[in-house]
Design an enzyme around this catalytic site. Structure first.
Site, PDB file in Angstrom:
ATOM      1  N   LYS A  79       0.847  -1.202   0.000  1.00 46.75           N
ATOM      2  CA  LYS A  79       0.000   0.000   0.000  1.00 46.75           C
ATOM      3  C   LYS A  79       0.878   1.246   0.000  1.00 46.75           C
ATOM      4  O   LYS A  79       1.922   1.284   0.680  1.00 46.75           O
ATOM      5  CB  LYS A  79      -0.898  -0.048   1.243  1.00 46.75           C
ATOM      6  CG  LYS A  79      -2.053   0.952   1.267  1.00 46.75           C
ATOM      7  CD  LYS A  79      -2.935   0.709   2.508  1.00 46.75           C
ATOM      8  CE  LYS A  79      -4.129   1.645   2.576  1.00 46.75           C
ATOM      9  NZ  LYS A  79      -4.982   1.377   3.762  1.00 46.75           N
ATOM     10  N   SER A 154      -9.949   1.091   2.644  1.00 45.42           N
ATOM     11  CA  SER A 154      -9.116   1.979   1.848  1.00 45.42           C
ATOM     12  C   SER A 154      -8.000   1.263   1.078  1.00 45.42           C
ATOM     13  O   SER A 154      -7.438   1.819   0.153  1.00 45.42           O
ATOM     14  CB  SER A 154      -8.473   3.034   2.749  1.00 45.42           C
ATOM     15  OG  SER A 154      -7.573   2.423   3.673  1.00 45.42           O
ATOM     16  N   SER A 178     -10.006  -1.412   6.793  1.00 46.26           N
ATOM     17  CA  SER A 178      -9.428  -1.119   5.481  1.00 46.26           C
ATOM     18  C   SER A 178      -8.656  -2.259   4.840  1.00 46.26           C
ATOM     19  O   SER A 178      -8.249  -2.153   3.684  1.00 46.26           O
ATOM     20  CB  SER A 178      -8.517   0.113   5.561  1.00 46.26           C
ATOM     21  OG  SER A 178      -9.290   1.283   5.592  1.00 46.26           O
TER      22      SER A 178
END
Lengths: 479, 489
Positions: A79, A154, A178
């Protein structure tokens, strides 16, 4: 070219034994990225050349007979809120665009130490604030299973990368769901470990007391392998628990015979009927595998979402204050310093980030602190107390991961409350600091996958992986 | 803090200000701890280095960087707590949020409702006890230099330069209770606090380098009425300035009230050159700091073992050191020589000279005169100094000769005083010889003598100088002065 296995553990074994080279593994995954990334947009940046050099280095180690790690040659997507030395780290925000950290996050160092090959930085909702990856300043990520739908968020880019076969595993971060929610929406496994077991050093903070890094994988076993590699005490993170890395893979196939699994009788409603049905099927499969299903109550759960949307924005308002245009990243010039702060932050932050900064600033303000932030901390304690009572009765708890399957783009983007409700089942564990994982189990509306969430007490990862492994084993027969 | 419930100390009659006003002062003192590295990072804590060389990801608040608490800083802060008779307790850190360019995180990690050290006191040498509300750990900011513009402040400047070397340096903020009733007590408190933190090795406490910074909360009221509105005075850069600033501010507040005005709660800036304070910012404009518990750190519980170890390792405090020298020499503990020796940490050296058989009073005088740069443990053998004190005490050397030999011994790191005296041909002169020399000097310079007789003390120098020249420095200056005074009648 030799056949490249699909799981991380099998790739590592094949690379270590020389049956396949890390370079071959990498090239096959880079080819998959080339083929579909234009459509999916899982990555903010693909670091193909750095990855090739690293893969070649692993192959040289194998040829020379030097020991290689448990992730030898395994491509991993990370990420884009994890710091990577010399490689742009943006948090999908204009305000950080172009920033290259001078250091690696601890999890990146551990991945490298285990022989992993990082293939790129994945897209996310700006600063990890969102549940659909639509809040990225660099464009949304599409769900590889149905590109008209969101991948969740997310960590949508990391989930999509694994679901699309761009990498067998990836890392995300989970502040209110997330990792687990996009894992559910993309039909893969996602794990949020116990708070403090994985170092946050080098994770760009959203809400420090809730943030936790964890893996995505296609299989529960690979998720266990990744968790083992990235966990363990780190002196650079004061909230890191003084414990050795976890040993989890043996738990995956250990079965659930004799385990007590909690069914939450007062779980807040609102889940789609197919999701409810999948949960019932999951309970049935665990009962069939020898577990006892026990009713538990978690009465304070209905306040979790409210408490979360005070605590997380409050911490975020402070964590994101450093993006002030004085040192790194974006600066928008203005007549004086205060005007420069305002102009820079107005231009650099997207709507959702600005919304949460304002919410959090308000919640901490003099005269409001007790009514908002202070009360949210009390709710947080009540939730922990509820869980403690429940875990005196059961070894783990099962809920849906998300009340809904992956939705279409724009469906919730203009309605923050309905977007926030996507995290209603995942948020309580972040507030408690407990581990939780999402395992794909059955199919919901529109043929999209459903994720079942396994919750366990602090440091209860072994019990959690036993249940996760059992769900995976029976999932083929569900739906 | 100017809450009358927080102080029951009353000014004595002679401490009252004209017009029946009572002065109420509380001091907030920041000291920079003498740690090797910063409070939450491994960068060196060094004053005066090239700007922006002692920096790192934590100092610069780079995204993803996390603070790790410095154990040495906690230990030094605990020493301060013990020295100030505080309760040392389990505590937590808070974030104090505000935007300023020299504050990289846009928040300061500090302590808020639960400080490390609480509820202590400091006894002034004059005997008054001043309450210490708290002494907590926090980090320093960077240093801004505003270039261009008339005031040197950010408003109106062309541009600003920031040095982050100081950002993140360990501070302890020591907050007194509003128990101080005179500017003299305030100076005494600051001086004693400085002596204490230096004596225990917690800080070099140099006000001129900013490693000790004093802010004064000042208000006035009539006894029996609630405390007045206070103003906080900043930019006080010396202990003398502290006294002047408080005196000025008290006068200003009384003038405002007596002419029918009211005091606004505000922060005021002391201008030492102008000798006045002026408004920096009014309380109504003050930031809302949005304090909340720092989630990147865990609670700090030093535990009894560590606290007791710190207590046991604490060296004698200045008050005990002064009492020791008083016992040894008979000098008042507030005398210049005693204060200087204690401030330099040379009380032990004075004692070792006395223990080597030296004359204690002369030992103290010699040490204060000749060992300014020698540090706490001078290398000159105490016995060498002891021998010199005896030669002077027994009249074998004049004070002037002894001073010459002392300089020689210090410069050479030791020496046999008697041998040096012999080599220099020093021998005490008998008084009749000196008297003759004085008379010769008077005859040689009648103008100077006439001025001296008319009461012009400075004129004595010319006569004394002639005597010293004639005696080749062997005459005792004190004896010369005594003879001159008796001749003057």
């Amino acid at each position: 070219m030799a056949t490249v296995p699909t799981t991380a553990s099998a790739i590592a074994e094949a690379v270590a034994s020389g049956r396949v080279t890390a370079r071959e593994v990498l090239e096959q995954h880079l080819a998959a990225i080339d083929a579909r990334e234009g459509e999916i947009h899982a990555f903010n940046l693909v670091t193909a050349e750095i990855a090739r050099a690293r893969a070649d280095g692993i192959d040289a180690d194998v040829r020379a007979g030097r020991p290689v790690g448990p992730l030898a040659g395994v491509p991993v997507a990370v990420k884009d809120n994890l710091c990577t030395r010399g490689v742009e780290t943006t948090c999908s925000s204009q305000i950080l665009r172009g920033w290259k950290p001078p250091y690696d996050a601890t999890v990146i160092t551990r991945l490298h130490g285990a022989g992993a090959v990082i293939v790129g930085k994945t897209n996310l909702d700006e600063f990890a604030m969102g549940s659909s990856t639509e809040n990225s300043a660099f464009g949304a990520t599409r769900n590889p299973l149905d590109t008209s739908r969101v991948p969740g968020g997310s960590s949508g880019g990391s989930a999509a990368a694994v679901a699309a076969g761009f990498s067998p595993v990836s890392l995300g971060s989970d502040t209110g769901g997330s990792i687990r929610q996009p894992a559910a929406m993309c039909g893969i496994v996602g794990v949020k470990p116990t708070y403090g077991t994985v170092s946050r050093f080098g994770l760009v903070a959203y809400a420090s007391s809730l943030d936790q890094i964890g893996p995505f994988a296609v299989t529960v076993d690979d998720a266990a392998l990744l968790t083992e590699v990235i966990s363990g005490r780190d002196a650079n993170d004061s909230t890191s628990i003084p414990a050795p890395p976890m040993s989890l893979r043996a738990s995956v196939g250990a079965g659930v015979a004799g385990m007590r699994i909690g069914r939450v009788t007062d779980l807040p409603g609102g889940a789609e009927p197919e999701v409810e049905a999948a949960l019932e099927a999951a309970f049935a499969s665990l009962r069939a595998a020898g577990a006892e299903i026990v009713d538990v109550r978690l009465p304070s759960l209905s306040y979790a979402l409210t408490a979360y949307y005070l605590i997380a924005p409050a911490e975020a308002s402070s964590n994101l204050a450093r993006f002030d245009g004085v040192r790194d990243g974006l600066r928008v010039g203005a007549a004086d310093t205060n005007a420069m702060y305002g102009a820079t932050r107005a231009a650099g932050f997207g709507d959702e980030v600005q919304r949460r900064i304002m919410l959090g600033t308000y919640a901490l303000s003099a005269g409001y602190y007790d009514a908002y932030y202070g009360k949210a901390l009390k709710v947080r304690r009540l939730i922990a107390d509820d869980f403690a009572r429940a875990y005196s009765e059961v070894d783990a708890i099962l809920t849906p991961t998300s009340p809904v399957v992956a939705f279409r783009f724009g469906e919730k983007a203009d309605d923050p409350m309905s977007m926030y409700l996507c995290d209603i089942y995942t948020i309580p564990t972040n507030l408690a600091g407990h581990p939780a994982m999402s395992v794909p189990f059955g199919t919901g509306a529109h043929g999209m996958p459903v994720g079942i969430q396994v919750l366990a007490p602090a440091l209860g990862e072994q019990a959690m992986f036993r249940v996760g492994g059992a769900l995976e084993a029976s999932a083929g027969g569900a739906a | 803090m100017s809450d009358s419930t927080l102080s029951s100390v009353r000014a004595t009659e002679d401490q009252m200000l004209p017009g029946g006003w009572e002065l109420i002062v509380g001091l907030e003192v920041h000291v920079e701890l003498a740690t090797r590295t910063k409070l939450f990072s491994g960068s060196p804590n060094r004053f005066g280095d090239e700007p922006n060389t002692n920096i790192d990801p934590v100092t610069l608040a780079l995204p993803g960087a996390l603070p790790v608490l410095n154990r040495q800083a906690v230990e030094l802060a605990m020493r301060i707590g013990v020295a100030l008779n505080c309760r040392i307790q389990p505590c937590i850190f808070h974030r104090k949020n505000y935007f300023y360019p020299d504050m990289p995180k846009a928040y300061q990690i500090s302590q808020y409702d639960i400080p490390l050290n609480a509820d202590g006191h400091l006894d002034l040498p004059s005997g008054v006890r001043i309450g210490v509300e708290r002494a907590h750990l926090e980090e320093d900011t960077g240093k801004s230099t505003h270039v261009g513009g008339a005031t040197g402040r950010i408003h109106g400047s062309d541009y600003s330069l920031i040095d982050f070397n100081r950002a993140g340096v360990s501070l302890v903020e020591i907050v007194s209770r509003p128990d101080i009733r005179t500017s003299e007590q305030a100076r005494e408190y600051a001086a004693e606090l400085r002596a204490i933190v230096a004596a225990i090795g917690a800080s070099d406490a140099k006000m001129e380098e900013g490693s000790m910074r004093v802010d004064a909360n000042v208000s006035v009221h009539k006894p029996g009425t609630p405390f007045g509105t206070r103003c906080e005075i900043k930019n006080v850069n010396s202990i003398r300035a502290l006294g002047r600033a408080i005196d000025y501010e008290a006068r200003r507040q009384i003038d405002v009230i007596e002419s029918g005005g009211t005091i606004r709660q505000e922060t005021r800036h002391w201008d030492d050159a102008e000798g006045r304070t002026h408004t920096l910012r009014v309380k109504e404009d003050a930031d809302d700091y949005r304090y909340f518990p720092e989630p990147d750190l865990v609670p700090l519980d030093p535990g009894n073992d560590w606290i007791e170890a710190v207590r046991a390792s604490l060296p004698p405090l200045p008050a005990a050191r002064r009492a020791m020298l008083q016992e040894l020499t008979g000098y008042d503990p507030q005398s210049e020589a005693v204060i200087v020796a204690v401030e330099r940490g040379q009380h032990g050296y004075v004692k070792s000279i006395a223990d080597a058989g030296g004359d204690p009073v002369r030992a103290l005088i010699y040490v204060t005169q000749a060992f300014a740069d020698a540090g706490e443990n001078p290398t000159v053998p105490p016995a060498d100094i002891a021998a010199l004190t005896l030669l002077e005490r027994d009249g074998k050397l004049s004070a002037t000769q002894a001073k010459t030999i002392l300089a020689d011994i210090v410069a050479n790191g030791g020496g046999d005083a008697a041998a040096i005296a012999a080599a220099k041909g020093f021998e005490a002169m008998d008084n009749s010889a000196v008297e003759a020399m004085v008379d010769e000097a008077i005859a040689a310079d009648p103008d100077a003598w006439a001025k001296y007789c008319a009461g012009e003390e400075k004129a004595a120098g010319a006569i004394v100088g002639r005597v010293m020249k004639a005696s080749k420095g062997k005459a005792d200056g004190k004896v010369v002065s005594a003879i001159m005074q008796s001749r003057r009648g």
